[in-house]
Write a protein that holds these residues in place. Structure first.
Motif, PDB file in Angstrom:
ATOM      1  N   LEU A  26     -94.142 -70.723  14.372  1.00 51.83           N
ATOM      2  CA  LEU A  26     -93.163 -71.243  13.407  1.00 51.83           C
ATOM      3  C   LEU A  26     -93.489 -72.643  12.888  1.00 51.83           C
ATOM      4  O   LEU A  26     -92.952 -73.053  11.868  1.00 51.83           O
ATOM      5  CB  LEU A  26     -91.768 -71.255  14.033  1.00 51.83           C
ATOM      6  N   GLU A  27     -94.343 -73.361  13.603  1.00 50.54           N
ATOM      7  CA  GLU A  27     -94.713 -74.721  13.198  1.00 50.54           C
ATOM      8  C   GLU A  27     -93.466 -75.566  12.922  1.00 50.54           C
ATOM      9  O   GLU A  27     -93.332 -76.218  11.885  1.00 50.54           O
ATOM     10  CB  GLU A  27     -95.634 -74.692  11.983  1.00 50.54           C
TER      11      GLU A  27
ATOM     12  N   GLY B 273     -81.497 -79.088  -1.922  1.00 51.38           N
ATOM     13  CA  GLY B 273     -82.471 -78.017  -2.005  1.00 51.38           C
ATOM     14  C   GLY B 273     -82.354 -76.996  -0.899  1.00 51.38           C
ATOM     15  O   GLY B 273     -81.516 -77.108  -0.003  1.00 51.38           O
ATOM     16  N   VAL B 274     -83.230 -76.024  -1.004  1.00 50.86           N
ATOM     17  CA  VAL B 274     -83.280 -74.904  -0.072  1.00 50.86           C
ATOM     18  C   VAL B 274     -84.711 -74.768   0.439  1.00 50.86           C
ATOM     19  O   VAL B 274     -85.657 -74.863  -0.342  1.00 50.86           O
ATOM     20  CB  VAL B 274     -82.826 -73.596  -0.760  1.00 50.86           C
ATOM     21  N   VAL B 275     -84.843 -74.564   1.740  1.00 51.41           N
ATOM     22  CA  VAL B 275     -86.135 -74.340   2.367  1.00 51.41           C
ATOM     23  C   VAL B 275     -86.162 -72.900   2.865  1.00 51.41           C
ATOM     24  O   VAL B 275     -85.240 -72.457   3.554  1.00 51.41           O
ATOM     25  CB  VAL B 275     -86.358 -75.309   3.551  1.00 51.41           C
ATOM     26  N   ILE B 276     -87.210 -72.175   2.490  1.00 48.85           N
ATOM     27  CA  ILE B 276     -87.381 -70.799   2.944  1.00 48.85           C
ATOM     28  C   ILE B 276     -88.663 -70.727   3.758  1.00 48.85           C
ATOM     29  O   ILE B 276     -89.715 -71.192   3.314  1.00 48.85           O
ATOM     30  CB  ILE B 276     -87.489 -69.825   1.749  1.00 48.85           C
ATOM     31  N   LEU B 277     -88.565 -70.143   4.945  1.00 49.14           N
ATOM     32  CA  LEU B 277     -89.731 -69.892   5.773  1.00 49.14           C
ATOM     33  C   LEU B 277     -89.800 -68.392   5.987  1.00 49.14           C
ATOM     34  O   LEU B 277     -88.820 -67.782   6.423  1.00 49.14           O
ATOM     35  CB  LEU B 277     -89.613 -70.614   7.122  1.00 49.14           C
TER      36      LEU B 277
ATOM     37  N   HIS C 257     -99.470 -70.103   9.845  1.00 47.76           N
ATOM     38  CA  HIS C 257     -98.992 -68.774  10.220  1.00 47.76           C
ATOM     39  C   HIS C 257     -97.790 -68.307   9.417  1.00 47.76           C
ATOM     40  O   HIS C 257     -97.274 -67.219   9.665  1.00 47.76           O
ATOM     41  CB  HIS C 257     -98.605 -68.752  11.703  1.00 47.76           C
ATOM     42  N   MET C 258     -97.311 -69.097   8.496  1.00 50.56           N
ATOM     43  CA  MET C 258     -96.087 -68.791   7.747  1.00 50.56           C
ATOM     44  C   MET C 258     -96.250 -69.206   6.293  1.00 50.56           C
ATOM     45  O   MET C 258     -97.193 -69.893   5.935  1.00 50.56           O
ATOM     46  CB  MET C 258     -94.890 -69.572   8.329  1.00 50.56           C
TER      47      MET C 258
END
Length: 186
Positions: free
Chosen positions: A22-23, A127-131, A172-173
């Motif tokens: 997931l870092e 804002g929005v963060v998507i992983l 990895h993401m």
């Protein structure tokens, strides 16, 4: 309906080999460099991995999850947080409530992805963060049929009205930064 949701043992979400993918430190650092947030809403909070990381950096944290067990786990881990049962497509908070909204591995699980992005935008101030998982065979995470291609996320984000979008391929993401108004992911 809801066939893509995580339904297995919640302890798997905190398995060291999964968490390393997931870092977390890198994602929280990039997120806060882009969006100088004071509070965050973690949609699909799960076992509060990212909520804990942001809380450790001094942010007020809140989270929603459709699974009551996940909400209870989050409350136990972060007693000062605000955690509620809720869906990404129907967030139980007023407009512009949180500086930053985090969607870690939840967009691919939603029944209406565009609605989920609209709701995230509605409650976010900056804002929005998507992983999300990379779109690759033989990777940890959900089956390929449940994963999202980066182009799909970018297109849905534009369709939802985000105009400043940055995609950062991590080790990895896939990380996406979606800015609102004055905040810029560039």
């Amino acid at each position: 309906m809801h066939e893509r949701r995580f339904k297995r043992d919640k302890s798997r979400l905190r398995a060291p080999e999964r968490v390393s993918l997931l870092e977390v430190d890198r994602v929280t650092r990039i997120s806060l460099e882009t969006f100088p947030a004071k509070n965050i809403l973690d949609i699909g909070v799960g076992t509060a991995i990212f909520a804990e990381a942001f809380f450790a950096k001094g942010l007020s944290v809140a989270g929603i999850d459709a699974n009551p067990e996940m909400v209870e786990t989050s409350r136990e881990l972060i007693p000062d947080g605000k955690f509620e049962i809720g869906l990404a497509e129907d967030i139980p908070f007023p407009n512009n409530t949180y500086d930053l909204v985090m969607m870690s591995h939840i967009l691919h699980e939603t029944d209406d992805r565009v609605k989920a992005l609209q709701e995230a935008r509605r409650v976010a101030r900056m804002g929005v963060v998507i992983l999300e998982w990379p779109y690759k065979e033989n990777m940890p995470g959900p089956p390929l049929s449940h994963q999202l291609k980066p182009e799909e996320i970018l297109n849905m984000s534009r369709q939802t009205g985000y105009t400043k979008i940055k995609h950062i391929p991590l080790d990895h993401m896939n990380l996406f930064l979606l800015s609102l108004d004055a905040a810029s992911p560039e």
